[in-house]
Motif scaffolding. Structure first.
Motif, PDB file in Angstrom:
ATOM      1  N   SER A 333      -7.881  26.282  -4.400  1.00 25.39           N
ATOM      2  CA  SER A 333      -8.389  25.204  -3.556  1.00 25.39           C
ATOM      3  C   SER A 333      -9.648  25.624  -2.806  1.00 25.39           C
ATOM      4  O   SER A 333      -9.894  26.819  -2.566  1.00 25.39           O
ATOM      5  CB  SER A 333      -7.321  24.770  -2.551  1.00 25.39           C
ATOM      6  N   MET A 334     -10.438  24.637  -2.405  1.00 22.25           N
ATOM      7  CA  MET A 334     -11.641  24.897  -1.625  1.00 22.25           C
ATOM      8  C   MET A 334     -11.276  25.457  -0.243  1.00 22.25           C
ATOM      9  O   MET A 334     -12.045  26.217   0.347  1.00 22.25           O
ATOM     10  CB  MET A 334     -12.461  23.616  -1.479  1.00 22.25           C
ATOM     11  N   GLU A 335     -10.118  25.069   0.256  1.00 22.77           N
ATOM     12  CA  GLU A 335      -9.656  25.599   1.544  1.00 22.77           C
ATOM     13  C   GLU A 335      -9.427  27.100   1.459  1.00 22.77           C
ATOM     14  O   GLU A 335      -9.819  27.858   2.363  1.00 22.77           O
ATOM     15  CB  GLU A 335      -8.360  24.901   1.965  1.00 22.77           C
ATOM     16  N   THR A 336      -8.804  27.547   0.349  1.00 26.02           N
ATOM     17  CA  THR A 336      -8.575  28.980   0.137  1.00 26.02           C
ATOM     18  C   THR A 336      -9.895  29.725  -0.023  1.00 26.02           C
ATOM     19  O   THR A 336     -10.084  30.806   0.519  1.00 26.02           O
ATOM     20  CB  THR A 336      -7.705  29.198  -1.107  1.00 26.02           C
ATOM     21  N   LEU A 337     -10.818  29.116  -0.762  1.00 23.09           N
ATOM     22  CA  LEU A 337     -12.133  29.718  -0.954  1.00 23.09           C
ATOM     23  C   LEU A 337     -12.866  29.861   0.378  1.00 23.09           C
ATOM     24  O   LEU A 337     -13.461  30.909   0.677  1.00 23.09           O
ATOM     25  CB  LEU A 337     -12.969  28.875  -1.922  1.00 23.09           C
ATOM     26  N   GLY A 338     -12.813  28.803   1.192  1.00 26.51           N
ATOM     27  CA  GLY A 338     -13.466  28.855   2.502  1.00 26.51           C
ATOM     28  C   GLY A 338     -12.861  29.920   3.391  1.00 26.51           C
ATOM     29  O   GLY A 338     -13.573  30.628   4.110  1.00 26.51           O
ATOM     30  N   LYS A 339     -11.531  30.061   3.345  1.00 30.63           N
ATOM     31  CA  LYS A 339     -10.852  31.080   4.152  1.00 30.63           C
ATOM     32  C   LYS A 339     -11.250  32.478   3.697  1.00 30.63           C
ATOM     33  O   LYS A 339     -11.464  33.373   4.521  1.00 30.63           O
ATOM     34  CB  LYS A 339      -9.331  30.895   4.043  1.00 30.63           C
ATOM     35  N   ALA A 340     -11.369  32.663   2.375  1.00 30.62           N
ATOM     36  CA  ALA A 340     -11.758  33.971   1.832  1.00 30.62           C
ATOM     37  C   ALA A 340     -13.165  34.352   2.286  1.00 30.62           C
ATOM     38  O   ALA A 340     -13.417  35.499   2.692  1.00 30.62           O
ATOM     39  CB  ALA A 340     -11.690  33.946   0.302  1.00 30.62           C
ATOM     40  N   PHE A 341     -14.085  33.392   2.238  1.00 31.88           N
ATOM     41  CA  PHE A 341     -15.452  33.654   2.683  1.00 31.88           C
ATOM     42  C   PHE A 341     -15.495  33.933   4.184  1.00 31.88           C
ATOM     43  O   PHE A 341     -16.238  34.809   4.648  1.00 31.88           O
ATOM     44  CB  PHE A 341     -16.368  32.462   2.344  1.00 31.88           C
ATOM     45  N   LEU A 342     -14.686  33.214   4.954  1.00 29.28           N
ATOM     46  CA  LEU A 342     -14.659  33.406   6.400  1.00 29.28           C
ATOM     47  C   LEU A 342     -14.139  34.795   6.758  1.00 29.28           C
ATOM     48  O   LEU A 342     -14.716  35.490   7.603  1.00 29.28           O
ATOM     49  CB  LEU A 342     -13.787  32.332   7.049  1.00 29.28           C
ATOM     50  N   ILE A 343     -13.050  35.199   6.110  1.00 27.95           N
ATOM     51  CA  ILE A 343     -12.476  36.525   6.367  1.00 27.95           C
ATOM     52  C   ILE A 343     -13.477  37.624   6.017  1.00 27.95           C
ATOM     53  O   ILE A 343     -13.676  38.572   6.782  1.00 27.95           O
ATOM     54  CB  ILE A 343     -11.177  36.710   5.552  1.00 27.95           C
ATOM     55  N   THR A 344     -14.136  37.479   4.868  1.00 29.39           N
ATOM     56  CA  THR A 344     -15.104  38.487   4.434  1.00 29.39           C
ATOM     57  C   THR A 344     -16.298  38.550   5.379  1.00 29.39           C
ATOM     58  O   THR A 344     -16.756  39.637   5.752  1.00 29.39           O
ATOM     59  CB  THR A 344     -15.583  38.188   3.005  1.00 29.39           C
ATOM     60  N   LEU A 345     -16.802  37.387   5.792  1.00 32.22           N
ATOM     61  CA  LEU A 345     -17.951  37.345   6.692  1.00 32.22           C
ATOM     62  C   LEU A 345     -17.614  37.962   8.040  1.00 32.22           C
ATOM     63  O   LEU A 345     -18.379  38.787   8.581  1.00 32.22           O
ATOM     64  CB  LEU A 345     -18.418  35.899   6.871  1.00 32.22           C
ATOM     65  N   LEU A 346     -16.468  37.586   8.612  1.00 33.18           N
ATOM     66  CA  LEU A 346     -16.059  38.147   9.898  1.00 33.18           C
ATOM     67  C   LEU A 346     -15.852  39.655   9.801  1.00 33.18           C
ATOM     68  O   LEU A 346     -16.203  40.409  10.718  1.00 33.18           O
ATOM     69  CB  LEU A 346     -14.779  37.469  10.384  1.00 33.18           C
ATOM     70  N   SER A 347     -15.294  40.097   8.688  1.00 31.54           N
ATOM     71  CA  SER A 347     -15.047  41.524   8.477  1.00 31.54           C
ATOM     72  C   SER A 347     -16.362  42.286   8.382  1.00 31.54           C
ATOM     73  O   SER A 347     -16.510  43.376   8.966  1.00 31.54           O
ATOM     74  CB  SER A 347     -14.220  41.738   7.208  1.00 31.54           C
ATOM     75  N   LEU A 348     -17.313  41.736   7.653  1.00 29.20           N
ATOM     76  CA  LEU A 348     -18.622  42.370   7.529  1.00 29.20           C
ATOM     77  C   LEU A 348     -19.323  42.442   8.886  1.00 29.20           C
ATOM     78  O   LEU A 348     -19.948  43.457   9.224  1.00 29.20           O
ATOM     79  CB  LEU A 348     -19.492  41.608   6.530  1.00 29.20           C
ATOM     80  N   LEU A 349     -19.208  41.374   9.672  1.00 23.76           N
ATOM     81  CA  LEU A 349     -19.816  41.367  11.006  1.00 23.76           C
ATOM     82  C   LEU A 349     -19.190  42.425  11.901  1.00 23.76           C
ATOM     83  O   LEU A 349     -19.891  43.124  12.646  1.00 23.76           O
ATOM     84  CB  LEU A 349     -19.669  39.982  11.646  1.00 23.76           C
ATOM     85  N   LEU A 350     -17.868  42.564  11.822  1.00 24.69           N
ATOM     86  CA  LEU A 350     -17.170  43.574  12.626  1.00 24.69           C
ATOM     87  C   LEU A 350     -17.606  44.977  12.222  1.00 24.69           C
ATOM     88  O   LEU A 350     -17.899  45.821  13.082  1.00 24.69           O
ATOM     89  CB  LEU A 350     -15.654  43.425  12.453  1.00 24.69           C
ATOM     90  N   VAL A 351     -17.647  45.241  10.916  1.00 27.11           N
ATOM     91  CA  VAL A 351     -18.047  46.559  10.427  1.00 27.11           C
ATOM     92  C   VAL A 351     -19.494  46.865  10.800  1.00 27.11           C
ATOM     93  O   VAL A 351     -19.814  47.981  11.240  1.00 27.11           O
ATOM     94  CB  VAL A 351     -17.851  46.647   8.899  1.00 27.11           C
ATOM     95  N   CYS A 352     -20.370  45.887  10.645  1.00 28.61           N
ATOM     96  CA  CYS A 352     -21.781  46.087  10.995  1.00 28.61           C
ATOM     97  C   CYS A 352     -21.955  46.354  12.485  1.00 28.61           C
ATOM     98  O   CYS A 352     -22.707  47.261  12.885  1.00 28.61           O
ATOM     99  CB  CYS A 352     -22.609  44.874  10.578  1.00 28.61           C
TER     100      CYS A 352
END
Length: 435
Positions: A333-352
């Motif tokens: 689903s697009m909802e799952t895709l959006g959640k995956a992108f959100l988790i990855t983006l937030l994780s990258l921001l935290l690591v950076c």
């Protein structure tokens, strides 16, 4: 008491889970500072006790001080209990205690367990909690028995039992702690096939998630009958293990057993059979990628999770093939895709952000060392190039925050502040040029 109870019931699950982890970390810190926990010939500062407690509860394994050299048997037992609580989750442990007292698990408790184990529905939570606790006990007992065969060759029976139990708990809960002393980790057992495979097996089973293990056992290893989630977790895990092993063998002077073990361990366990600080830049970068992906949902590990990685890869694949995103004859689903992108983006921001702060606080260390340390903390891995004990207290505090965020989960932290419904009204859509 009634007002406190009503206040707790009004809080979103994510907030309660995060507060629960924080309280356990604080309690663990206080216990580790007790005189009965610290060896007579050692001293433990508050920041090091807090770091150790956070690393244990967040099942990371990064150590500011060596557990065996600084803590007594009581202190080591406290660390083991913190690892166990952190691996299973505070809510799962709480639910288990409620059931052990023969009391009913309320709806709020079921919702908390649902959020903690990352399952879809709250139905069957009691049965699930019992299965998770029993499964954990079985794996850790078997792991301890196999580890005892190895440790009994080098230690007296009592010490071998203690080492085996601690090691099994740490391995299954994907925490890279050891109590061998001297910051050696498992390097003395670099060529021991039994201990390497036992540890790797515990890490893998602890990292694929309880729901996957239950599904595999229920379907009797019939891949076609597995749920979509189980198929995704197993195939992604296998791909990462194979890819990691091949890349590490190609970049480092290690045996095939060593390459396989480090590929497994980098997925959030943190045990090492080789000095990580001596790895090449290519090898360290390989480990960073594996650590960032991490384990699977509902497991004892961290990272963005294998399913998130799988969804992102399938989206890239769908863009090139012009097909709808999905796999195994199932759509995503697009909802799952959006959640995956959100988790990855937030994780990258935290690591950076964490790496940036570490670069400011520790200018004498290299960027790759600091990035490795930050990703290891975020993925709750515990691998290190050896710089952790020498970090200043501000840098350790950055890693403490990163470990906490990595264990609780970026989506859970985000949901801490979301306690209202989304607005019903929407603005008119319009195309936007990107890329």
């Amino acid at each position: 008491m009634r007002q406190i109870s009503l206040f707790i019931k009004k809080q979103p699950p994510g907030r309660l889970i995060a507060v629960g982890f924080a309280l356990v970390i604080l309690l663990g810190t206080l216990l580790l500072l007790l005189p009965v926990s610290v060896r007579e010939d050692a001293s433990v500062s508050f920041i090091d006790a807090l770091f150790t407690s956070t690393s244990a509860v967040c099942v990371t394994g990064l150590i500011a001080i060596d557990v065996a050299d600084h803590f007594t048997i009581f202190g080591q037992a406290v660390v083991a209990i913190l690892i166990q609580v952190g691996g299973l989750g505070v809510t799962s442990i709480g639910a288990g205690l409620i059931l052990a007292a023969r009391k009913r698990l309320g709806m709020k408790g079921r919702v908390l367990v649902k959020e903690a184990l990352n399952v879809d529905g709250a139905k069957g939570m009691v049965r699930l909690v019992k299965s998770v606790l029993l499964m954990t006990l079985c794996f850790e007992v078997v792991g301890a028995a196999l580890s005892f065969v190895v440790f009994s060759q080098d230690y007296a029976t009592g010490d071998a039992v203690r080492l085996s139990l601690f090691h099994s708990i740490a391995a299954f809960n994907n925490s890279g702690f050891d109590i061998l002393g001297g910051l050696r980790n498992l390097i003395p057992y670099q060529g021991d096939v039994l201990l390497n495979l036992t540890t790797a097996g515990l890490i893998i089973f602890g990292g694929i998630g309880f729901l996957v293990i239950l599904d595999v056992g229920k379907k009797r290893f019939n891949f076609k009958k597995f749920t979509f989630h189980t198929k995704v977790v197993l195939t992604t895990t296998l791909f990462l293990l194979v890819a990691g092993t091949l890349l590490l063998k190609a970049t480092e002077d290690v045996t095939w057993l060593g390459a396989f073990f480090q590929s497994v361990s980098a997925r959030t366990a943190g045990f090492s059979t080789y000095p990580i600080g001596e790895f090449t830049d290519a090898g360290l970068f390989t480990l960073i990628l594996l650590m960032f992906v991490g384990a699977s949902p509902g497991s004892t590990g961290g990272g963005i999770k294998t399913t998130t990685f799988f969804v992102l890869i399938q989206e890239v694949r769908s863009l090139f093939t012009k097909r709808h995103i999905g796999a195994f004859r199932r759509s995503i689903s697009m909802e799952t895709l959006g959640k995956a992108f959100l988790i990855t983006l937030l994780s990258l921001l935290l690591v950076c952000a964490g790496t940036f702060l570490l670069c400011i606080l520790e200018p004498d260390l290299t960027f790759l060392q600091l990035l490795f340390e930050e990703v290891s903390a975020f993925g709750t891995v515990g691998l290190s190039t050896g710089i952790t004990p020498g970090l200043g207290w501000p840098a350790k505090l950055v890693l403490i925050i990163t470990m906490f965020a990595g264990r609780v989960g970026m989506f859970t932290l985000l949901s801490m502040w979301i306690d209202r419904l989304a607005p019903a009204a929407r603005y008119t859509e319009e195309s936007l040029t990107v890329g």
